[in-house]
Motif scaffolding. Structure first.
Motif, mmCIF file in Angstrom:
data_model
loop_
_atom_site.group_PDB
_atom_site.id
_atom_site.type_symbol
_atom_site.label_atom_id
_atom_site.label_comp_id
_atom_site.label_asym_id
_atom_site.label_seq_id
_atom_site.Cartn_x
_atom_site.Cartn_y
_atom_site.Cartn_z
ATOM 1 N N ALA B 122 14.424 -29.621 52.054
ATOM 2 C CA ALA B 122 14.095 -29.372 50.647
ATOM 3 C C ALA B 122 13.257 -28.093 50.523
ATOM 4 N N VAL B 126 14.155 -24.921 48.168
ATOM 5 C CA VAL B 126 13.244 -24.545 47.087
ATOM 6 C C VAL B 126 12.727 -23.115 47.300
ATOM 7 N N GLU B 147 8.453 -23.917 40.542
ATOM 8 C CA GLU B 147 8.657 -25.097 39.705
ATOM 9 C C GLU B 147 10.107 -25.158 39.221
ATOM 10 N N ARG B 148 10.600 -24.004 38.813
ATOM 11 C CA ARG B 148 11.984 -23.942 38.354
ATOM 12 C C ARG B 148 12.945 -24.222 39.494
ATOM 13 N N ARG B 150 12.414 -26.146 42.095
ATOM 14 C CA ARG B 150 12.436 -27.585 42.376
ATOM 15 C C ARG B 150 13.298 -28.317 41.360
ATOM 16 N N ALA B 151 13.229 -27.891 40.114
ATOM 17 C CA ALA B 151 14.039 -28.528 39.077
ATOM 18 C C ALA B 151 15.526 -28.319 39.347
ATOM 19 N N PHE B 153 16.967 -27.652 42.292
ATOM 20 C CA PHE B 153 17.326 -28.399 43.503
ATOM 21 C C PHE B 153 17.523 -29.881 43.179
ATOM 22 N N ALA B 154 16.587 -30.445 42.469
ATOM 23 C CA ALA B 154 16.669 -31.870 42.118
ATOM 24 C C ALA B 154 17.890 -32.144 41.245
ATOM 25 N N ALA B 155 18.124 -31.296 40.278
ATOM 26 C CA ALA B 155 19.220 -31.513 39.335
ATOM 27 C C ALA B 155 20.589 -31.413 40.013
ATOM 28 N N GLY B 157 21.159 -31.914 43.193
ATOM 29 C CA GLY B 157 21.262 -33.091 44.052
ATOM 30 C C GLY B 157 21.669 -34.324 43.265
ATOM 31 N N GLY B 158 21.123 -34.449 42.077
ATOM 32 C CA GLY B 158 21.472 -35.586 41.224
ATOM 33 C C GLY B 158 22.918 -35.524 40.764
ATOM 34 N N ALA B 159 23.385 -34.328 40.470
ATOM 35 C CA ALA B 159 24.780 -34.158 40.047
ATOM 36 C C ALA B 159 25.718 -34.547 41.189
ATOM 37 N N TYR B 179 24.317 -27.889 32.915
ATOM 38 C CA TYR B 179 23.049 -27.264 33.328
ATOM 39 C C TYR B 179 23.031 -25.786 32.917
ATOM 40 N N GLY B 183 20.669 -23.855 30.111
ATOM 41 C CA GLY B 183 19.798 -22.783 30.598
ATOM 42 C C GLY B 183 19.005 -23.116 31.852
ATOM 43 N N LEU B 184 19.289 -24.301 32.439
ATOM 44 C CA LEU B 184 18.615 -24.640 33.699
ATOM 45 C C LEU B 184 19.104 -23.717 34.805
#
Lengths: 187, 187
Positions: B122, B126, B147-148, B150-151, B153-155, B157-159, B179, B183-184
């Motif tokens: 991770a 990141v 911070e962005r 991490r968001a 990476f997490a998103a 991974g969730g997808a 996403y 604008g992510l």
DNA sequence: ACCTGAACACCGTTCAAGT
DNA sequence: ACCTGAACACCGTTCAAGT
């Protein structure tokens, strides 16, 4: 209805939230309930039966929880703002995670009946999110709301997974904040 | 260096991407490599040793892959645009997923040495994302970029997790598109 | 109706033994 | 240096047997 059956389901739920479907084992489960391993098979003939009943109960309870949330926060924006809390609770409970999120990873080793219930869990969440998103924004059509709902569901699940891997609930909060800042979730 | 050792790691990787750490078993692994189960212990004394070596190799390879991506797409926006492809590949490979994503779910049952390598994976992602985000937007400070990162990476991974649970790579693509729309991720 | 002990083929692990 | 067979305590599962 059976008390033992309910006790098995309850014990299996917390265990599956920490160890997944493959991590469930009849001997430890039986010990927690106070019966012998072989006795579980009376209530659930196979592990697949237990897994399917467990996952079904899980999404049923989750659906009820989401409806309660909707009732408590009739304002769509407020309900959406509270949504991540549902996933946060699992982390707060000894760094557990959504049982169906875990099972999503275990997809290849899941009996077909369990797969179907895991799918139902995601459907329940996406449907709820889409409904709330639609009432929050009257202009959005149904397809757009559903697409947005899936993105939110996936992103929150990913945040939970990453936070769990570091046993860091503050990381979950930070990622959710990032989602809000970028506009994936309402501020 | 050992050929057998490399063969074990290679076989273990594809297996862990589908079945996780707990799903790895020495007998099937040995059969694929063409040796006996007990022989694996010569190269990796315990399953924990195998898991740690496997996860370390995994993030090392992933770091190299990301650097290659950066080299191929010097423009930060293009590199970011290609990032989800890294996760897409696993799904395209028989609906597999990121091994460290799977292990994130298995956190409770992971030996400490394996946990550390999962964390390193991770961190690599990141750090790479933060670096690319920073060069894409000179105004952003390091903390904001991280911070962005991490968001994202997490998103992603969730997808991947959600798409795997339905064996539907098109769902992954659709979520990534969402996403981007929000604008992510850069469009 | 509900529970149990004993047995089965399977796991990771150990270890003495092979080459 | 590298591999193996046999044994160990553990899994889910079955089943005949108990109450």
């Amino acid at each position: 209805m059976s008390e033992t059956r309910e006790a098995i389901l309850a014990a299996a739920r917390t265990r599956a939230q920490a160890h997944g479907y493959s991590g469930l084992n009849f001997r430890d489960l039986a010990a927690e309930v106070g019966i012998k391993s072989a006795s579980i098979h009376y209530h659930f003939p196979t592990k697949a039966d237990l897994g399917a009943a467990l996952a079904r109960r899980y999404w049923e309870d989750s659906a009820a929880e989401l409806e309660a949330l909707r009732g408590e926060f009739p304002d769509p924006a407020s309900a959406l703002r509270k949504y991540p809390e549902v996933f946060r609770k699992a982390l707060a409970n000894d760094n557990r995670m959504c049982m169906c999120g875990f099972m999503a990873a275990e997809y290849d080793d899941l009996p077909a009946a369990v797969k179907a219930e895991v799918k139902a869990f995601a459907d329940v969440h996406v449907a709820w999110l889409a409904k709330v998103l639609s009432s929050a924004d009257g202009r959005a059509d149904a397809d757009t709301a559903k697409e947005r709902a899936r993105a939110i569901f996936a992103a929150i699940g990913g945040a939970q997974l990453m936070a769990r891997s570091r046993a860091d609930i503050a990381l979950f909060d930070a990622i959710v904040e990032s989602y809000r800042r970028v506009g994936l979730l309402p501020g």
